[in-house]
Design a protein around this motif. Structure first.
Motif, PDB file in Angstrom:
ATOM      1  N   ILE A 155      40.420  53.538  34.903  1.00 10.37           N
ATOM      2  CA  ILE A 155      40.864  52.833  35.993  1.00 10.37           C
ATOM      3  C   ILE A 155      39.595  51.703  36.313  1.00 10.37           C
ATOM      4  N   PRO A 156      40.036  50.797  36.850  1.00 12.29           N
ATOM      5  CA  PRO A 156      39.129  49.662  36.878  1.00 12.29           C
ATOM      6  C   PRO A 156      38.392  50.078  38.268  1.00 12.29           C
ATOM      7  N   ILE A 157      37.831  51.207  38.542  1.00  8.95           N
ATOM      8  CA  ILE A 157      36.935  51.223  39.697  1.00  8.95           C
ATOM      9  C   ILE A 157      35.393  51.839  39.148  1.00  8.95           C
ATOM     10  N   ILE A 158      34.429  51.018  39.566  1.00 12.58           N
ATOM     11  CA  ILE A 158      33.273  51.062  38.799  1.00 12.58           C
ATOM     12  C   ILE A 158      32.847  52.790  39.392  1.00 12.58           C
ATOM     13  N   SER A 170      46.432  47.123  30.005  1.00  6.31           N
ATOM     14  CA  SER A 170      45.829  48.252  29.524  1.00  6.31           C
ATOM     15  C   SER A 170      45.199  48.000  28.172  1.00  6.31           C
ATOM     16  N   LYS A 171      43.900  48.866  28.098  1.00  4.95           N
ATOM     17  CA  LYS A 171      43.162  48.708  26.822  1.00  4.95           C
ATOM     18  C   LYS A 171      42.852  50.137  26.365  1.00  4.95           C
ATOM     19  N   LYS A 172      42.889  50.195  25.003  1.00  5.06           N
ATOM     20  CA  LYS A 172      42.769  51.728  24.681  1.00  5.06           C
ATOM     21  C   LYS A 172      41.370  52.042  24.990  1.00  5.06           C
ATOM     22  N   TYR A 216      36.631  49.504  31.189  1.00  2.00           N
ATOM     23  CA  TYR A 216      37.551  49.512  32.342  1.00  2.00           C
ATOM     24  C   TYR A 216      38.699  48.674  32.036  1.00  2.00           C
ATOM     25  N   MET A 217      40.004  49.015  32.548  1.00  4.73           N
ATOM     26  CA  MET A 217      41.296  48.320  32.306  1.00  4.73           C
ATOM     27  C   MET A 217      41.014  46.954  32.858  1.00  4.73           C
ATOM     28  N   ASN A 218      41.742  46.094  32.420  1.00  2.23           N
ATOM     29  CA  ASN A 218      41.909  44.677  33.270  1.00  2.23           C
ATOM     30  C   ASN A 218      42.385  44.606  34.304  1.00  2.23           C
ATOM     31  N   PRO A 219      41.394  44.219  35.275  1.00  2.00           N
ATOM     32  CA  PRO A 219      42.043  44.500  36.776  1.00  2.00           C
ATOM     33  C   PRO A 219      42.875  43.297  37.261  1.00  2.00           C
ATOM     34  N   GLY A 277      46.935  53.546  33.823  1.00  3.75           N
ATOM     35  CA  GLY A 277      45.422  53.309  34.427  1.00  3.75           C
ATOM     36  C   GLY A 277      45.728  52.300  35.610  1.00  3.75           C
ATOM     37  N   PRO A 290      33.211  48.787  44.732  1.00  4.36           N
ATOM     38  CA  PRO A 290      33.365  49.258  43.403  1.00  4.36           C
ATOM     39  C   PRO A 290      34.835  49.199  42.972  1.00  4.36           C
ATOM     40  N   VAL A 337      48.308  49.677  41.712  1.00  2.65           N
ATOM     41  CA  VAL A 337      49.863  49.173  41.536  1.00  2.65           C
ATOM     42  C   VAL A 337      50.846  50.606  41.551  1.00  2.65           C
ATOM     43  N   ALA A 356      47.915  47.494  24.448  1.00  7.84           N
ATOM     44  CA  ALA A 356      46.404  48.099  24.542  1.00  7.84           C
ATOM     45  C   ALA A 356      45.562  47.806  23.759  1.00  7.84           C
ATOM     46  N   HIS A 397      46.692  43.805  37.447  1.00 10.37           N
ATOM     47  CA  HIS A 397      46.779  44.612  38.593  1.00 10.37           C
ATOM     48  C   HIS A 397      47.134  44.008  39.753  1.00 10.37           C
TER      49      HIS A 397
END
Lengths: 151, 492, 89, 502, 132, 81
Positions: free
Chosen positions: E62-65, E56-58, E81-84, F48, C52, F52, C27, E87
């Motif tokens: 979740i990657p939804i605008i 994941s990023k601290k 946002y998380m790296n999409p 997050g 989005p 998935v 992370a 996923h």
């Protein structure tokens, strides 16, 4: 063959649940732009509704609603929709799967054309996933020996 | 239209397979012409692309119009275009060949067979065309899944062989995926061209070394490289003959292609040769593969199993050529991919025709076969001589470059092993050919064999392949000067 | 045979652990994976595709070819099961 | 000497004539035997005519060249007809005409099976032999060398008895095995060191020695070459030749007196003269080593021949020893030695083919194969045994037969080289030759047939086609003594081209 | 203490290694073919766990605008946002997993019909007796 | 992300995995595998990766388990290891 459950309650509840599950599946496909979900998950849920029916009743009940031939056509149809949208882009003069070009035939700006293109392919994915999952389940659960349809 | 060729060559067989499944429910007889038509179009496209690449340099194609590394891009260079031609051509030949045997073996599943066959071709072509490490994995899985199913519909032992292949193949694909994941975590990119630009700064990193190791192991499983070959002989022996002809000639070669991509495009030759001792390890394993494959082949009586073990040795040749790390060896390896595809197709097609007509694969029953099926047997002979490496056939010329490459890098053992394995294959083929041509004179001489040749739709592809084996040799200089020399990494 | 299995697993574990030593921490927002390609998706996706959910946008637009491949994989599995198991009466 | 290079398609024509004949024979098959065999005769005559038509321009000092295709840089499928090549080609193609007639007589008299295969393989083998003779580089040589092995395999295995299969297996194992393991490897080494495979009169290693190519490397390559060219029948790789005697006699006659074994010797000569060059070999001392090696083979093979009861086996060991004469001559690296060894190619061919023809005629007429059974056969088959006697005398090397000429030159060559032991070897082997040939002649003419019941043996010759052929070759051996000018001129040209001495 | 920190900072990676090896062991050492298939799935999900961990990023979500639905987008902070991308890749990988699983199950049923057992050693024994 | 919860879940996942490959009843094994998938899906949702997680929930815990049970009905339920 999955044996019949005797319980009336189970049958009734399942029958009542199936439309809601299917509705939810369609929602997941359509709402994939805004929330988690998309063609694959929605297709799985749709398939789950049929699998539930197969478990609660038997396989023939499923085949009454979704004949094997229809199912096979759906398998192909989903991918044909997907690849066909790509070829449509090709015909309109852009690269393969470049949905932006769809604004020429859709009443939307390129960004929204892309959005619509995404919806289109998600529907295609949904078709295929549903049909394939049902098909695999029916084949596995019956060992491939369920009644064929007379041609 | 030609600028869309890279994607069309994959979409055409895909669409054909989809339509195949649907129309096959009503008109099973239409499946075959549709398949052949789609694959013919692929062959034309691949030749057109090779021509374009030779004349105008590399073709790039951005799928969805997104620029790499954000979108997926195709990059067709000489190596790609060359491999596309090989795979599409062989697929066409095998498709033409398959009609009779499939109608005999599985009359009710013709449409499903051709659907899966086209998907297998789609997968292999996709692997070859793509310039994206993850996209490669997706197509690898398409081809593998189609391959599992096609192999499993063979003879009695096929399901078990196929199941073992599923297990091994999944391990291989997962290791490859893990390697891609390591590269992604180290660089943040998935595009091969982008990766090769980013990686040189990270060559010391343990993640990158791990990525290389896992990707190589994964690919080695897929191409049945020596210690990881165990699935191959069973799978290729028990598959239907048309399928074994195609997978034997195309699938391991595509694996070799992926290995070349990883070793020399994603990573620079500098990394695979100097930073870590990868080429030395691969070279010695290749030596083991050559000896092992030939020695095991020597003991087989089932002709397809024998050929399967020879494939293991041939994969060893290719890897040996890559591992010596010079121009000659590399050219030899790439040329051997072409030659081996043709030789193996020729031999497997001939073996399939023999099995179709006589119902046996056991070489002990091949006595006096020459009088029954002269054309098939001549093709088989040509293929066998080519594997041994007798000059006018193409097999000699790739060995020529491979040995020169080994000598150039002072790897005497490699060169000697190659010659020894040639001798072993000579023994193998002479044993069979003597039986075929002379038979056992004391054994049922009275039953005069009648002329009983395979049908024309089988014979024609066999003859094409045999003629290819003979003529490719004469044009190998031209092939090298016009295509293969451009595939050699710059630093060689 | 058991011994060989053990050795194989041990070696794989060692290789996995060895590779993990140099990985960016879990992370970590400044790892290459989070800074090289993906920021562009996060910044551009909504503007360019009016979607989005970035995952959907990347899945079905930026990398839609992968998704086509994925669908074909599913399709292949379906046909494979049909071919392997189905016995027409 | 002025040498002009003439580009002409004739070499290719000469090679492909018999290939086309093979195809025609295949298409004709068993349906019409006369037509099938007329293809063989026609092809052999045409082939000889084409080759003969090239002789004048070669004698004028020209070289005829033709390139089919360039497979890779330094790897051309190319023909170059020079004096040595035409020398060998004209010998082989002339003897093919005679052998064709003889073969027809033989297979018809013996009612052999698979005659179509027999004639096809014969035609292909001849094509390949001419291919070796005309090849311009080691690669082309190797290609045709392997074709010879493969196309003669069915001929050796022709009888398809277990014994024949065993002999044929030995044959192909030796020839193919050593050529892949050693000869091909040596060719690889040559290419990697010199960058070319084209024959050159000075030897291609001459120019590269010193810059990066060590003497050890050269010696290893030379040994590999010598071990790889098993067709030359040098010990210890000689035992395929007696094993191959299970073949029908015309095959033994043409292939194991002319085509196959002479190809081996021819390649040895090519390697010695055109790959290494005589300067290099004498500097490395390899010539002398090879000469002693050949001497060893000469003596040992002759000694073994003494003890053979089977006529063809005796002839086979004789061949082994005679082949080493040729190698010996070349290995002396002196002008006369080279001339002598080149002359021996044709002289031995005529002599030995007469002997084999005679052996075959005896077999056809009486089904006798052993020397001990030949008592009194001279009265029964006078023409055959007369030819046999001439051939034997030629082998021994007595005037007025051709064999004398080459021994003469070899002896002079040995003196030029100052190798007195070699002269002793030649003398010894002459005595040994006499020891194993003269008893046969003695038995044939001066002993009474032991088991014959009728006291007046009637003349019972083999079919006229066969007798005619063997009389022709024997008289050829005589004629070569009196009028060797064509071959001698060519042999002198060979010598001149590599030594510069005329 | 540093080592502890080092280990804890990568706990996800250690966990995926453990899961992967469990799956790997089941695939190559288990005798029952169904267990092998389960092992195969565990093996694949372990790789998916690895990929998801890389995404994941601290302090990211979740990657939804968040202010989607047609309103003009503000400047988007990428760290938010998380790296999409992983996923997306893993969606594909899951599909591949279930497809392989389906084919493997189909093969299992074929094998059971043929040999009436799913134990590898018993099947090999049957084959050996067939060979005689 | 709460790493304590993460680790807890992951440990349960590992336990489920070990149980799934070691129980001698294949039906239990299938159910344990479903539980494994579901727990893993929780882990991913917690990290997050909602898409998935959703997919894994439908596939791993749903469809796969159904396939498994279908297959086990057709084959045997017992195993030696």
């Amino acid at each position: 063959m999955i044996r019949d459950f005797e319980g009336v309650i189970i049958k009734t509840v399942c029958r009542a649940l199936v439309p809601f599950i299917q509705l939810y599946g369609l929602y997941v496909i359509a709402h994939g732009h805004y929330s988690p979900g998309g063609g694959f998950q929605g297709g799985c849920i749709l398939a789950a509704s049929f699998i539930l029916m197969a478990l609660a009743y038997d396989i023939n009940e499923v085949k009454k609603r979704l004949s094997e031939k229809m199912n096979t056509i759906f398998c192909s149809l989903g991918v044909i929709i997907y690849a066909g949208i790509g070829i449509l882009c090709l015909i309109l003069g852009a690269n393969y799967l470049d949905y932006g070009i769809l604004h020429k035939i859709l009443p939307a700006d390129p960004a929204h054309a892309r959005s619509l293109g995404i919806l289109g392919v998600e529907i295609g994915v949904g078709f295929t996933v549903m049909a394939v999952m049902v098909s695999i389940f029916l084949n596995i659960a019956s060992g491939g020996e369920h009644e064929g349809e007379e041609n | 239209m030609i600028q869309h060729a890279p994607v069309l060559i994959i979409i055409l067989p895909l669409m054909a397979s989809l339509i195949n499944l649907i129309i096959g429910m009503w008109r099973k007889r239409l499946c075959y012409p549709l398949t052949v038509a789609a694959l013919s179009a692929c062959v034309l496209l691949s030749f057109a692309m090779l021509n374009t690449v030779i004349d105008h340099g590399n073709i790039t194609y951005r799928l969805g119009g997104w620029a790499p590394p954000w979108g997926i891009a195709y990059l067709i260079d000489h190596l790609n275009a060359f491999m596309l031609v090989i795979v599409s051509f062989i697929s066409l030949v095998v498709a033409v060949y398959s009609r009779v045997s499939i109608e005999k073996d599985m009359p009710k599943k013709i449409n499903q067979f051709y659907t899966l066959f086209l998907l297998l071709v789609t997968g292999l072509l996709g692997i070859l065309a793509t310039g994206d490490a993850f996209n490669l994995f997706v197509f690898l899985e398409i081809s593998s899944l189609a391959g599992y199913a096609l192999i499993a519909v063979g003879d009695d032992r096929a399901p078990l062989a196929s199941f073992n292949y599923v297990i091994m193949g999944t391990i291989g694909a997962c290791f490859y995926l893990l390697g891609v994941g390591y590269l992604y975590i180290a660089t943040g990119s998935l595009n091969m061209a982008d990766l090769s630009g980013l990686l040189p700064d990270l060559y010391g990193s343990k993640v990158v070394i791990g990525a290389f190791a896992f990707m190589m192991v994964g690919v080695a499983i897929k191409m049945a490289f020596f210690p990881l070959h165990k699935w191959l002989p069973d799978a290729y022996t028990h598959a239907p003959s048309a399928v074994s002809a195609f997978v034997a000639s195309a699938m391991t070669k595509v694996g070799a292609y992926v290995m070349i991509r990883i070793m020399f495009t994603v990573f620079k030759p500098y990394f695979s040769i100097e930073v870590i001792p990868a080429s030395a390890i691969l070279g010695w394993l290749a030596v083991a593969a050559m000896l092992f494959g030939c020695i095991r082949a020597l003991a087989q009586t089932d002709v397809k199993r024998m050929l399967s073990y020879i494939i293991i040795a041939e994969v060893g040749y290719i890897v040996m050529g890559l591992s010596v790390g010079n121009r000659m060896g590399f050219q030899g390896a790439v040329l051997h991919i072409l030659n081996d595809a043709f030789m193996m197709a020729c031999l497997f097609l001939a073996a399939g025709a023999i099995e179709y007509k006589t119902g046996t694969r056991n070489v002990h029953n091949f006595s006096n076969l020459y009088k029954k099926m002269p054309v098939t047997i001549i093709a088989f002979t040509v293929g066998g001589l080519s594997i041994v490496g007798i000059p006018p056939t193409c097999g000699f010329f790739s060995k020529w470059y491979l040995v020169l490459g080994a000598i150039e890098s002072q790897q005497w053992v490699f060169a000697a092993t190659l010659l020894i394995s040639s001798l072993l294959t000579a023994v193998i083929f002479f044993k069979i050919l003597v039986r075929i041509y002379f038979g056992n004179s004391n054994e049922n001489e009275s039953s005069n064999p009648v002329f009983n040749e395979a049908p024309l739709s089988m014979l024609f592809p066999i003859c094409i392949m045999a003629a290819g084996v003979l003529t490719l040799g004469f044009f190998s200089g031209k092939i090298i000067s016009s295509v293969i020399q451009f595939t050699v990494p710059g630093s060689f | 045979m058991k011994f060989l299995t053990f050795i194989t697993i041990l070696m794989t574990t060692a290789m996995l652990a060895y590779a993990t030593l140099d990985m960016p921490g879990f992370a970590d927002p400044s790892s290459p994976a989070s800074t090289h390609v993906s920021p562009v998706y996060i910044q551009e996706a909504y503007e360019k595709t009016a979607t989005p959910n970035i995952v959907t946008a990347v899945l079905a637009d930026y990398r839609s070819y992968d998704t086509l491949g994925e669908t074909v994989v599913i399709f292949t599995a379906g046909v494979a099961c049909m071919m392997l198991l189905r016995r027409e009466k | 000497m002025e040498t002009a290079v003439i580009y002409s398609i004739k070499p290719l024509l000469a090679i492909s004539v018999s290939l086309i004949a093979g195809l025609l024979i295949f298409l004709t098959g068993e349906r019409s035997r006369n037509l099938r065999e007329s293809w063989t005769i026609l092809a052999s005559v045409i082939k000889f005519t084409i080759i003969a038509s090239m002789v004048p321009s070669i004698l004028a000092g020209n070289v005829i060249e033709y390139t089919i295709i360039s497979i890779a840089p330094g790897m051309l499928l190319q023909f170059r007809v020079d004096a040595l090549g035409i020398f060998f080609a004209i010998t082989a193609s002339f003897l093919w005409i005679i052998t064709s007639f003889y073969s027809i007589g033989y297979v018809r008299a013996m009612k052999e099976h698979a005659q179509t295969r027999y004639f096809i393989c014969f035609a292909i083998a001849l094509s390949a032999t001419i291919g070796v003779a005309f090849s311009a580089n080691l690669f082309t040589t190797f290609l045709f060398y392997e074709i010879i092995t493969l196309s003669t395999y069915p001929l050796v295995a022709h009888k398809e008895t277990p014994e024949a299969m065993k002999g044929a297996r030995k044959y192909v194992t030796y020839l193919l095995g050593t050529s892949i393991a050693f000869q091909l490897f040596a060719i690889f080494l040559t290419y990697s060191a010199a960058g070319t495979l084209d024959y050159s009169y000075a030897g291609i290693f001459n120019s590269v020695r010193g810059n990066g190519v060590s003497d050890t490397f050269l010696i290893v390559t030379f040994i590999l070459f010598m071990a790889g060219i098993t067709k030359a029948g040098m010990m210890p790789f000689h035992s395929w030749l007696p094993a191959a005697m299970v073949a029908p006699t015309p095959v033994s006659a043409l292939l194991h007196a002319v085509a196959v074994v002479k190809t081996g010797v021819f390649v040895v000569v090519k390697v010695v003269l055109h790959i290494f060059g005589i300067n290099l070999l004498s500097q490395l001392g390899l010539g002398t080593a090879l000469a002693y090696f050949a001497s060893f083979t000469i003596i040992v093979a002759s000694t073994i021949a003494l003890r053979q009861d089977n006529l063809k086996a005796r002839l086979a060991y004789s061949t082994v020893s005679q082949l080493s004469y040729i190698i010996l001559g070349v290995a002396l690296l002196t002008p006369s030695g080279i001339t002598g060894s080149v002359m021996h190619i044709v002289l031995h061919a005529f002599g030995k083919i007469s002997l084999f023809f005679a052996a075959g005629a005896i077999y056809v007429a009486t089904h006798k194969t052993k020397v001990s059974e030949l008592d009194g056969i001279g009265k029964q088959m006078p023409f055959t045994m007369a030819a046999f006697t001439l051939g034997a005398i030629s082998m021994i090397g007595l005037p007025p037969l051709g064999g004398f000429l080459s021994k003469w030159f070899l002896g002079i060559g040995a003196i030029e080289a100052g190798q007195i032991p070699i002269i002793i070897v030649i003398a010894t082997s002459t005595i040994l030759n006499a020891c194993y040939f003269l008893p046969i002649i003695y038995r044939a003419f001066f002993k009474e047939a032991a088991d014959s019941t009728d006291k007046t043996p009637s003349i019972k010759e083999a079919p006229p086609l066969m007798v005619g052929a063997l009389v022709l070759t024997a008289s050829g051996a005589v004629a070569l003594f009196f009028k060797p000018s064509l071959f001698l001129d060519l042999a002198r040209m060979v010598t001149a081209s590599v030594t510069g001495v005329n | 203490m540093e080592i502890m920190d080092f280990i804890i900072s990568k706990y996800n990676y250690w966990m995926y290694i453990i899961l992967m090896m469990i799956g790997f062991y089941a695939m190559i050492a288990k005798n029952n073919l169904v267990k092998k298939v389960i092992g195969m799935n565990i093996f694949q999900t372990a790789i998916i766990l690895f990929f998801v961990s890389t995404a994941s990023k601290k302090g990211a979500t979740i990657p939804i605008i968040q202010h989607g639905h047609g309103e003009a987008a503000d400047i988007i902070n990428t760290a938010q946002y998380m790296n999409p991308l992983p996923h997306v890749l893993m969606l594909t990988a899951i599909v591949v997993m279930v497809s392989t699983f389906g084919v493997a199950i189909a093969l299992l049923i074929m094998l059971y019909k043929k040999y009436n057992t799913l134990e590898e050693d018993e099947i090999l024994e049957i084959l050996r007796t067939e060979d005689g | 992300m709460i790493w304590q919860l993460d680790i807890l879940l992951l440990i349960i996942v590992v336990i489920c995995a070990l149980a799934a490959i070691s129980v001698k009843d294949l039906l239990s094994s299938a159910i344990l595998f479903g539980a494994y998938s579901f727990l893993l899906c929780l882990v991913w949702a917690e990290m997050g990766a909602v898409d998935v997680a959703f997919t894994e929930a439908t596939v791993g815990a749903g469809i796969s388990t159904a396939f498994f049970i279908g297959a086990i009905y057709h084959t045997s339920r017992r195993t030696k290891d």
